[in-house]
Design a protein around this motif. Structure first.
Motif, PDB file in Angstrom:
ATOM      1  N   UNK A 130       7.768 -18.581  52.637  1.00 53.86           N
ATOM      2  CA  UNK A 130       7.121 -19.389  51.597  1.00 53.86           C
ATOM      3  C   UNK A 130       6.617 -18.509  50.458  1.00 53.86           C
ATOM      4  N   UNK A 131       6.050 -17.341  50.804  1.00 52.44           N
ATOM      5  CA  UNK A 131       5.549 -16.425  49.775  1.00 52.44           C
ATOM      6  C   UNK A 131       6.699 -15.937  48.896  1.00 52.44           C
ATOM      7  N   UNK A 132       7.826 -15.617  49.511  1.00 51.71           N
ATOM      8  CA  UNK A 132       8.984 -15.158  48.741  1.00 51.71           C
ATOM      9  C   UNK A 132       9.483 -16.251  47.804  1.00 51.71           C
ATOM     10  N   UNK A 133       9.503 -17.498  48.287  1.00 56.65           N
ATOM     11  CA  UNK A 133       9.927 -18.609  47.440  1.00 56.65           C
ATOM     12  C   UNK A 133       8.971 -18.815  46.277  1.00 56.65           C
ATOM     13  N   UNK A 134       7.673 -18.696  46.564  1.00 56.31           N
ATOM     14  CA  UNK A 134       6.674 -18.855  45.503  1.00 56.31           C
ATOM     15  C   UNK A 134       6.809 -17.748  44.465  1.00 56.31           C
ATOM     16  N   UNK A 135       7.001 -16.521  44.930  1.00 53.18           N
ATOM     17  CA  UNK A 135       7.166 -15.392  44.000  1.00 53.18           C
ATOM     18  C   UNK A 135       8.389 -15.602  43.106  1.00 53.18           C
ATOM     19  N   UNK A 136       9.477 -16.100  43.706  1.00 55.55           N
ATOM     20  CA  UNK A 136      10.710 -16.333  42.942  1.00 55.55           C
ATOM     21  C   UNK A 136      10.491 -17.412  41.887  1.00 55.55           C
ATOM     22  N   UNK A 137       9.765 -18.471  42.258  1.00 55.65           N
ATOM     23  CA  UNK A 137       9.483 -19.537  41.286  1.00 55.65           C
ATOM     24  C   UNK A 137       8.615 -19.028  40.145  1.00 55.65           C
ATOM     25  N   UNK A 138       7.648 -18.177  40.461  1.00 52.59           N
ATOM     26  CA  UNK A 138       6.783 -17.626  39.424  1.00 52.59           C
ATOM     27  C   UNK A 138       7.565 -16.717  38.482  1.00 52.59           C
ATOM     28  N   UNK A 139       8.482 -15.914  39.042  1.00 52.80           N
ATOM     29  CA  UNK A 139       9.317 -15.052  38.197  1.00 52.80           C
ATOM     30  C   UNK A 139      10.188 -15.895  37.278  1.00 52.80           C
ATOM     31  N   UNK A 140      10.754 -16.968  37.813  1.00 51.40           N
ATOM     32  CA  UNK A 140      11.612 -17.850  37.022  1.00 51.40           C
ATOM     33  C   UNK A 140      10.810 -18.516  35.898  1.00 51.40           C
ATOM     34  N   UNK A 141       9.580 -18.919  36.200  1.00 51.67           N
ATOM     35  CA  UNK A 141       8.726 -19.541  35.179  1.00 51.67           C
ATOM     36  C   UNK A 141       8.396 -18.555  34.069  1.00 51.67           C
ATOM     37  N   UNK A 142       8.031 -17.314  34.447  1.00 50.97           N
ATOM     38  CA  UNK A 142       7.716 -16.293  33.438  1.00 50.97           C
ATOM     39  C   UNK A 142       8.940 -15.998  32.577  1.00 50.97           C
ATOM     40  N   UNK A 143      10.107 -15.902  33.205  1.00 49.02           N
ATOM     41  CA  UNK A 143      11.324 -15.605  32.467  1.00 49.02           C
ATOM     42  C   UNK A 143      11.653 -16.731  31.490  1.00 49.02           C
ATOM     43  N   UNK A 144      11.506 -17.980  31.938  1.00 50.38           N
ATOM     44  CA  UNK A 144      11.778 -19.122  31.067  1.00 50.38           C
ATOM     45  C   UNK A 144      10.836 -19.127  29.870  1.00 50.38           C
ATOM     46  N   UNK A 145       9.570 -18.770  30.096  1.00 46.07           N
ATOM     47  CA  UNK A 145       8.597 -18.725  29.005  1.00 46.07           C
ATOM     48  C   UNK A 145       8.951 -17.626  28.007  1.00 46.07           C
ATOM     49  N   UNK A 146       9.405 -16.482  28.500  1.00 44.61           N
ATOM     50  CA  UNK A 146       9.776 -15.380  27.611  1.00 44.61           C
ATOM     51  C   UNK A 146      11.028 -15.730  26.804  1.00 44.61           C
ATOM     52  N   UNK A 147      11.983 -16.371  27.454  1.00 47.23           N
ATOM     53  CA  UNK A 147      13.192 -16.784  26.741  1.00 47.23           C
ATOM     54  C   UNK A 147      12.856 -17.808  25.660  1.00 47.23           C
ATOM     55  N   UNK A 148      11.931 -18.688  25.953  1.00 49.40           N
ATOM     56  CA  UNK A 148      11.523 -19.711  24.985  1.00 49.40           C
ATOM     57  C   UNK A 148      10.883 -19.087  23.755  1.00 49.40           C
ATOM     58  N   UNK A 149      10.252 -17.919  23.940  1.00 52.06           N
ATOM     59  CA  UNK A 149       9.577 -17.247  22.819  1.00 52.06           C
ATOM     60  C   UNK A 149      10.552 -16.527  21.892  1.00 52.06           C
ATOM     61  N   UNK A 150      11.816 -16.366  22.292  1.00 53.86           N
ATOM     62  CA  UNK A 150      12.800 -15.682  21.452  1.00 53.86           C
ATOM     63  C   UNK A 150      13.256 -16.578  20.306  1.00 53.86           C
ATOM     64  N   UNK A 151      13.551 -15.956  19.171  1.00 56.60           N
ATOM     65  CA  UNK A 151      14.140 -16.699  18.061  1.00 56.60           C
ATOM     66  C   UNK A 151      15.611 -16.975  18.374  1.00 56.60           C
ATOM     67  N   UNK A 152      16.216 -17.848  17.582  1.00 54.02           N
ATOM     68  CA  UNK A 152      17.634 -18.153  17.777  1.00 54.02           C
ATOM     69  C   UNK A 152      18.485 -16.896  17.666  1.00 54.02           C
ATOM     70  N   UNK A 153      18.196 -16.052  16.666  1.00 59.76           N
ATOM     71  CA  UNK A 153      18.954 -14.819  16.474  1.00 59.76           C
ATOM     72  C   UNK A 153      18.759 -13.874  17.654  1.00 59.76           C
ATOM     73  N   UNK A 154      17.524 -13.781  18.162  1.00 59.92           N
ATOM     74  CA  UNK A 154      17.262 -12.903  19.308  1.00 59.92           C
ATOM     75  C   UNK A 154      18.005 -13.381  20.553  1.00 59.92           C
ATOM     76  N   UNK A 155      18.104 -14.693  20.729  1.00 57.42           N
ATOM     77  CA  UNK A 155      18.856 -15.214  21.869  1.00 57.42           C
ATOM     78  C   UNK A 155      20.347 -14.915  21.722  1.00 57.42           C
ATOM     79  N   UNK A 156      20.852 -15.011  20.500  1.00 61.59           N
ATOM     80  CA  UNK A 156      22.255 -14.676  20.262  1.00 61.59           C
ATOM     81  C   UNK A 156      22.532 -13.213  20.604  1.00 61.59           C
ATOM     82  N   UNK A 157      21.631 -12.338  20.172  1.00 59.64           N
ATOM     83  CA  UNK A 157      21.798 -10.909  20.448  1.00 59.64           C
ATOM     84  C   UNK A 157      21.652 -10.630  21.942  1.00 59.64           C
ATOM     85  N   UNK A 158      20.720 -11.322  22.584  1.00 55.87           N
ATOM     86  CA  UNK A 158      20.539 -11.152  24.027  1.00 55.87           C
ATOM     87  C   UNK A 158      21.833 -11.489  24.774  1.00 55.87           C
TER      88      UNK A 158
END
Length: 208
Positions: A130-158
């Protein structure tokens, strides 16, 4: 086991569902002796009355109970997105039924009366899962938030960079200069919280 338990989410709880009061009490004593948080319920219905999808921990579940059975509760939890790793306690005659629940995603089952040390090990396994699943969900949430903060051009370059293209190749593909690519790449690395290209690539591969 105690050292492992100290690393768990403080909200992690072992939920025990069994219609036998003596079993509930003995399991509470055993688990609390290992500094684990425990809640006990005399029926599946009692557990469902308070269970939430954001519950953390694991479920120790009797197979045969009045009203809703253990396997039926297991399926109902999945339907309600209460995704707690589940350990079944079964009588000898319940084994074929419980084998089906293992195939359906349960962690394991123990035949009553179970060995205390083995039970504790299985509970720890479920809590770690359960802890591993929770950690994975938290990592996915943080990653989604960081991706959302990128501009369109930054996402294209990524997308270009993760595909393995050099800054010059990215510049040619997007019709911008090498220096512009470098500047955007530096900003997106900071926004993504990546110290190196290898770390950035690992983030994106994990997400995929």
């Amino acid at each position: 086991m105690r050292a492992e338990s100290e690393n768990l989410d403080p909200q992690a709880t072992v939920f025990v569902v069994d219609d036998d009061a003596s079993v509930r009490n003995s399991l509470r004593w055993l688990l609390e002796s290992m500094k684990l948080k425990v809640q006990t319920f005399e029926s599946a219905e009692a557990f469902l009355a308070v269970a939430r999808p954001d519950a953390r921990g694991c479920l120790v579940l009797d197979v045969q109970m009045p009203g809703m059975s253990g396997p039926a509760l297991f399926e109902e939890c999945k339907r309600r997105h209460i995704n707690l790793p589940t350990l079944f306690l079964s009588g000898h005659g319940d084994v074929p039924v419980v084998v089906d629940t293992i195939k359906g995603g349960a962690v394991d089952f123990l035949v009553k009366p179970s060995n205390n040390q083995v039970l504790l090990e299985r509970v720890q396994q479920a809590l770690n899962e359960d802890q591993a699943s929770q950690d994975a969900r938290q990592r996915e949430t943080r990653l989604a938030q960081r991706l959302e903060a990128l501009t369109t051009r930054e996402r294209e370059i990524l997308e270009q960079v993760v595909a393995g293209r050099s800054n010059k190749e990215v510049g040619r593909a997007l019709g911008i200069s090498y220096k512009t690519v470098e500047a955007h790449r530096g900003r997106l690395m900071r926004k993504m919280g990546a110290a190196s290209f290898a770390e950035l690539l690992q983030m994106m591969l994990t997400r995929a």
